[in-house]
Enzyme design. Structure first.
Site, PDB file in Angstrom:
ATOM      1  N   LYS A   1      31.844  46.384  40.774  1.00 55.70           N
ATOM      2  CA  LYS A   1      31.090  45.202  40.345  1.00 55.70           C
ATOM      3  C   LYS A   1      29.599  45.467  40.206  1.00 55.70           C
ATOM      4  O   LYS A   1      28.940  44.895  39.342  1.00 55.70           O
ATOM      5  CB  LYS A   1      31.326  44.029  41.314  1.00 55.70           C
TER       6      LYS A   1
ATOM      7  N   LYS B   1      42.940  46.202  35.359  1.00 48.47           N
ATOM      8  CA  LYS B   1      43.566  44.935  35.745  1.00 48.47           C
ATOM      9  C   LYS B   1      43.095  43.790  34.837  1.00 48.47           C
ATOM     10  O   LYS B   1      41.967  43.848  34.301  1.00 48.47           O
ATOM     11  CB  LYS B   1      43.314  44.626  37.221  1.00 48.47           C
TER      12      LYS B   1
ATOM     13  N   LYS C   1      38.791  38.095  34.787  1.00 51.73           N
ATOM     14  CA  LYS C   1      37.973  37.060  34.148  1.00 51.73           C
ATOM     15  C   LYS C   1      36.808  37.687  33.420  1.00 51.73           C
ATOM     16  O   LYS C   1      36.260  37.127  32.491  1.00 51.73           O
ATOM     17  CB  LYS C   1      37.357  36.137  35.215  1.00 51.73           C
TER      18      LYS C   1
HETATM   19  P1  TYM Z   1      39.558  36.333  42.942  1.00 57.66           P
HETATM   20  O1  TYM Z   1      38.947  35.000  42.799  1.00 57.66           O
HETATM   21  O2  TYM Z   1      39.015  37.466  42.148  1.00 57.66           O
HETATM   22  O3  TYM Z   1      41.102  36.250  42.589  1.00 57.66           O
HETATM   23  C1  TYM Z   1      41.939  35.277  43.186  1.00 57.66           C
HETATM   24  C2  TYM Z   1      43.292  35.890  43.498  1.00 57.66           C
HETATM   25  O4  TYM Z   1      43.907  36.393  42.300  1.00 57.66           O
HETATM   26  C3  TYM Z   1      44.317  37.746  42.501  1.00 57.66           C
HETATM   27  N1  TYM Z   1      44.188  38.476  41.224  1.00 57.66           N
HETATM   28  C4  TYM Z   1      45.167  39.213  40.688  1.00 57.66           C
HETATM   29  N2  TYM Z   1      46.413  39.470  41.097  1.00 57.66           N
HETATM   30  C5  TYM Z   1      47.176  40.262  40.305  1.00 57.66           C
HETATM   31  N3  TYM Z   1      46.728  40.788  39.126  1.00 57.66           N
HETATM   32  C6  TYM Z   1      45.485  40.559  38.684  1.00 57.66           C
HETATM   33  N4  TYM Z   1      45.065  41.053  37.527  1.00 57.66           N
HETATM   34  C7  TYM Z   1      44.630  39.733  39.468  1.00 57.66           C
HETATM   35  N5  TYM Z   1      43.352  39.276  39.335  1.00 57.66           N
HETATM   36  C8  TYM Z   1      43.089  38.517  40.423  1.00 57.66           C
HETATM   37  C9  TYM Z   1      43.340  38.293  43.539  1.00 57.66           C
HETATM   38  O5  TYM Z   1      43.868  39.418  44.180  1.00 57.66           O
HETATM   39  C10 TYM Z   1      43.190  37.093  44.449  1.00 57.66           C
HETATM   40  O6  TYM Z   1      44.264  37.046  45.377  1.00 57.66           O
HETATM   41  N6  TYM Z   1      37.722  37.984  47.289  1.00 57.66           N
HETATM   42  C11 TYM Z   1      38.746  37.149  46.681  1.00 57.66           C
HETATM   43  C12 TYM Z   1      38.691  35.705  47.119  1.00 57.66           C
HETATM   44  C13 TYM Z   1      38.668  35.482  48.591  1.00 57.66           C
HETATM   45  C14 TYM Z   1      39.746  35.581  49.489  1.00 57.66           C
HETATM   46  C15 TYM Z   1      39.219  35.237  50.766  1.00 57.66           C
HETATM   47  C16 TYM Z   1      41.087  35.914  49.335  1.00 57.66           C
HETATM   48  C17 TYM Z   1      37.566  35.130  49.315  1.00 57.66           C
HETATM   49  N7  TYM Z   1      37.912  34.948  50.622  1.00 57.66           N
HETATM   50  C18 TYM Z   1      40.019  35.256  51.920  1.00 57.66           C
HETATM   51  C19 TYM Z   1      41.890  35.923  50.484  1.00 57.66           C
HETATM   52  C20 TYM Z   1      41.353  35.584  51.737  1.00 57.66           C
HETATM   53  C21 TYM Z   1      38.550  37.182  45.169  1.00 57.66           C
HETATM   54  O7  TYM Z   1      37.512  37.463  44.666  1.00 57.66           O
HETATM   55  O8  TYM Z   1      39.645  36.746  44.475  1.00 57.66           O
END
Ligand code: TYM
Length: 334
Positions: free
Chosen positions: A114, A198, A201
């Site tokens: 990032k 992957k 967004k």
């Molecule tokens: P974020 O907002 O990027 O994504 C949310 C969830 O979607 C999953 N994800 C995917 N899974 C499969 N294939 C993909 N291409 C894909 N893109 C996104 C992510 O793995 C995630 O589960 N840091 C985290 C948010 C967070 C969090 C937490 C998660 C903050 N605190 C505590 C669990 C527990 C994030 O940026 O997810």
């Protein structure tokens, strides 16, 4: 003492929730809400580690809440709230900043991705983001964390932090070591343009992803244009090695239709991708479009969405405050 089972997970309100978020996370959130107590959080403090336009952030917090509900989460079964409304997240994150080692953070690959080439210009928030994530989970003493594969390293760090805290202060099992729950069949939904990247967004081309709010026509167009190769669909899984785009599309189809990859290959072996893509579009339209339509409908009643968050905040706050009080005592804060 064993901690009781509790699920926690979060999604960033940065707009354009996509198929990866749905298959990798949201769908599992819904399965878990019938199995144990669940807390699902719109992680707005994580979102601001990168600049967000304030008016868009407000809208995206509500839209992510709508996406939770549209995917099947029930605000009467699960706690649904936004992170910044429970200040304990930020307080525990600070405490955990003092537990986590710089060397541990330096290993985080997502920061490297990032922050890009110019790390000096990345926000400090982006660097310590995994500690806030650990705080989210440990604040509720969560035992289970459903996430996509890309979050696995952050989860491992949360476990290391929990373990060090328990050891440093000699409080065995105070923080449980959270278990990641990662989908086996499709842990990482890949870009429609590049099967080695992957779906995300942030990828520039909108044709690289299926957004939850895409129309039927747009889904058909995106799948038609999705990258494949010139070979027909093989009979065996091993023949998909080195064909990442083909494997990704076949995995998505299998997951949507609740079939194993073997069964899908059996159905389409020897056929051309144009035949398969038609079926894939149909499956996507059947599953994704109703979610998108529900999001749209819910976004017309923002008062309702705000009430859902408010109720969730009250419930989350009670659990957070009790755990935080014990944490302060353990550390020796007055
Ligand atoms: P974020 O907002 O990027 O994504 C949310 C969830 O979607 C999953 N994800 C995917 N899974 C499969 N294939 C993909 N291409 C894909 N893109 C996104 C992510 O793995 C995630 O589960 N840091 C985290 C948010 C967070 C969090 C937490 C998660 C903050 N605190 C505590 C669990 C527990 C994030 O940026 O997810």
């Amino acid at each position: 003492m064993k901690n009781k089972n509790l699920t926690f997970s979060g999604v960033q309100p940065t707009g354009n929730l996509h198929l990866g978020n749905y298959l990798g996370a949201l769908k599992n959130f819904v399965d878990l809400q019938n199995k144990m107590e669940c807390i699902y959080c719109v992680v707005d403090l994580h979102a601001i580690t990168v600049y967000q336009k304030p008016s868009e952030l407000k809208e995206n917090i509500l839209e992510t809440t709508a996406a939770f509900l549209a995917s099947g989460l029930d605000e009467n079964k699960s706690i649904i709230f936004n992170q910044s409304s429970v200040s304990g997240h930020a307080e525990l994150a600070w405490i955990l900043n003092c537990i986590c080692r710089v060397g541990w953070l330096n290993r985080m690959t997502q920061f490297k991705d990032k922050a890009g080439k110019d790390k000096e210009k990345a926000s400090v928030g982006l660097y310590i983001y995994p500690n806030l994530m650990a705080a989210d989970i440990l604040l509720y003493k969560a035992t289970h964390v459903p996430v996509g594969e890309d979050q696995k390293q952050h989860l491992e760090l949360s476990r290391d932090i929990a373990q060090k805290f328990n050891r440093d202060f000699q409080v065995e099992n105070f923080f449980p070591l959270p278990e990641p729950i990662i989908q086996k069949n499709i842990s990482r939904v890949m870009s429609l343009r590049d099967g080695l990247k992957k779906m995300s967004k942030s990828e520039e081309s909108d044709f690289a992803r299926i957004n939850l709010r895409d129309s039927k026509d747009l889904i058909m167009q995106k799948i038609k244009k999705a990258k494949t190769d010139s070979l027909p669909i093989p009979e065996k899984k091993k023949d998909l090695i080195n064909r990442p785009e083909a494997l990704n599309l076949l995995n998505i189809y299998s997951d949507l239709t609740k079939k194993s990859l073997d069964v899908t290959l059996n159905e389409f072996q020897g056929k051309d991708f144009s035949v398969f893509k038609k079926k894939l579009s149909e499956a996507l339209i059947e599953i994704v479009c109703p979610v998108g339509e529900k999001i749209e409908k819910l976004m017309k009643d923002k008062t309702f969405l705000q009430k859902v968050l408010q109720k969730g905040t009250e419930n989350a706050y009670k659990i957070a405050e009790e755990n935080l009080k014990k944490t302060r005592e353990i550390i020796g804060l007055l």
